[in-house]
Design a protein around this motif. Structure first.
Motif, short mmCIF file in Angstrom:
data_model
loop_
_atom_site.label_atom_id
_atom_site.label_comp_id
_atom_site.label_asym_id
_atom_site.label_seq_id
_atom_site.Cartn_x
_atom_site.Cartn_y
_atom_site.Cartn_z
N PRO A 146 0.85 -1.19 0.00
CA PRO A 146 0.00 0.00 0.00
C PRO A 146 0.89 1.25 0.00
N GLU A 147 0.27 2.40 -0.09
CA GLU A 147 1.03 3.64 0.05
C GLU A 147 1.56 3.71 1.48
N LEU A 148 2.83 4.07 1.62
CA LEU A 148 3.49 4.08 2.92
C LEU A 148 4.01 5.47 3.25
N PRO A 149 4.14 5.77 4.56
CA PRO A 149 4.84 7.00 4.92
C PRO A 149 6.31 6.86 4.52
N TYR A 150 7.01 7.97 4.47
CA TYR A 150 8.41 7.92 4.03
C TYR A 150 9.26 8.93 4.79
N VAL A 151 10.53 8.59 4.93
CA VAL A 151 11.51 9.50 5.50
C VAL A 151 11.85 10.52 4.42
N PRO A 152 11.69 11.80 4.69
CA PRO A 152 12.05 12.81 3.68
C PRO A 152 13.57 13.01 3.65
N ILE A 153 14.21 12.33 2.74
CA ILE A 153 15.66 12.41 2.62
C ILE A 153 15.99 13.33 1.44
N PRO A 154 16.63 14.46 1.72
CA PRO A 154 16.97 15.36 0.62
C PRO A 154 18.06 14.76 -0.26
N PRO A 155 18.20 15.25 -1.48
CA PRO A 155 19.24 14.73 -2.36
C PRO A 155 20.62 14.80 -1.70
N TYR A 156 21.40 13.79 -1.95
CA TYR A 156 22.76 13.71 -1.39
C TYR A 156 23.62 14.80 -2.03
N PRO A 157 24.25 15.64 -1.20
CA PRO A 157 25.00 16.77 -1.74
C PRO A 157 26.43 16.45 -2.17
N GLY A 158 26.81 15.19 -2.16
CA GLY A 158 28.20 14.85 -2.45
C GLY A 158 28.90 14.55 -1.14
N HIS A 159 30.15 14.85 -1.03
CA HIS A 159 30.93 14.53 0.17
C HIS A 159 31.32 15.77 0.97
N PRO A 160 30.36 16.60 1.40
CA PRO A 160 30.76 17.74 2.22
C PRO A 160 31.27 17.27 3.57
N ASP A 161 32.38 17.78 3.97
CA ASP A 161 32.97 17.42 5.27
C ASP A 161 33.14 15.91 5.42
N GLY A 162 33.35 15.20 4.33
CA GLY A 162 33.59 13.76 4.40
C GLY A 162 32.36 12.94 4.72
N VAL A 163 31.17 13.47 4.58
CA VAL A 163 29.95 12.73 4.90
C VAL A 163 29.66 11.74 3.77
N SER A 164 29.57 10.47 4.14
CA SER A 164 29.30 9.43 3.15
C SER A 164 27.81 9.40 2.81
N LEU A 165 27.48 8.67 1.76
CA LEU A 165 26.08 8.49 1.37
C LEU A 165 25.27 7.88 2.51
N GLY A 166 25.84 6.85 3.15
CA GLY A 166 25.15 6.21 4.28
C GLY A 166 24.96 7.15 5.46
N ALA A 167 25.98 7.95 5.79
CA ALA A 167 25.89 8.88 6.91
C ALA A 167 24.85 9.96 6.65
N TRP A 168 24.76 10.44 5.40
CA TRP A 168 23.77 11.45 5.05
C TRP A 168 22.36 10.90 5.24
N LYS A 169 22.15 9.69 4.77
CA LYS A 169 20.83 9.06 4.88
C LYS A 169 20.48 8.80 6.34
N VAL A 170 21.44 8.30 7.10
CA VAL A 170 21.21 7.94 8.50
C VAL A 170 20.76 9.14 9.32
N ARG A 171 21.37 10.30 9.11
CA ARG A 171 20.99 11.46 9.92
C ARG A 171 19.51 11.80 9.73
N HIS A 172 19.00 11.64 8.52
CA HIS A 172 17.60 11.95 8.25
C HIS A 172 16.67 10.86 8.79
N VAL A 173 17.11 9.61 8.70
CA VAL A 173 16.33 8.51 9.27
C VAL A 173 16.23 8.68 10.78
N ALA A 174 17.35 8.94 11.44
CA ALA A 174 17.37 9.08 12.90
C ALA A 174 16.45 10.21 13.35
N GLU A 175 16.48 11.31 12.65
CA GLU A 175 15.61 12.44 13.01
C GLU A 175 14.14 12.08 12.83
#
Length: 169
Positions: A80-109
């Protein structure tokens, strides 16, 4: 206590990168006008719904697909239609933030203090979750992105969620 969450990633989990494993079929989609080929398994939807219902959990997307997963993935696998974590587009590697770390911060919030299981293929997501959340409040089920979601992953989630339901806390 709020229902635990079962978080779903799309690419590498429901759409494996390793080609068409057994039970998967090729699906062509065009989110935002971009034509993509996905490998999806119609059995995943009913299995995930049953997991959530039998463990008193709520399904939600935790994927860069965000709400587009409801249009392009969910109906093709029987979700069915599900709620979703609003994850903004990955901005690249600012300050060494990996793709996984970027996603995790939004999931945790987004999850706040709700317990959750997350089917995810990003290699550093598990350790990065511990930067944001207490151990024991979540289970990251690491999925091989070449194989995608399997019965083993579903049973691991079921065992954790079932034990959570018996936890006297």
């Amino acid at each position: 206590m709020a229902k635990p969450l079962v978080l779903l990633d799309v690419d590498g989990v429901l759409n494996p990168f390793g080609g068409p494993p057994g039970g998967f079929r090729e699906v062509r989609v065009a989110p935002d006008g971009v034509h993509l080929t996905l490998w999806l398994n119609r059995a995943h939807g009913p299995r995930l719904v049953e997991l959530a219902e039998s463990t008193g959990s709520e399904l939600a997307w935790a994927s860069y697909w965000c709400d587009r997963a409801n249009e392009w993935v969910a109906p093709r696998i029987g979700l069915p239609e599900l709620p979703y974590v609003p994850i903004p587009p990955y901005p690249g590697h600012p300050d060494g933030v990996s793709l996984g770390a970027w996603k995790v911060r939004h999931v945790a919030e987004w999850v706040g203090d709700r317990p959750f299981v997350w089917f995810e293929d990003e290699p550093d997501a598990a350790e990065r979750l511990l930067d944001h959340l207490a151990e024991g409040t979540h289970l990251l089920v690491s999925v091989d992105p070449d194989e995608g979601l399997t019965d083993f992953h579903l049973e691991r989630a079921r065992a954790w969620l079932s034990a959570l339901g018996r936890d006297p806390r």
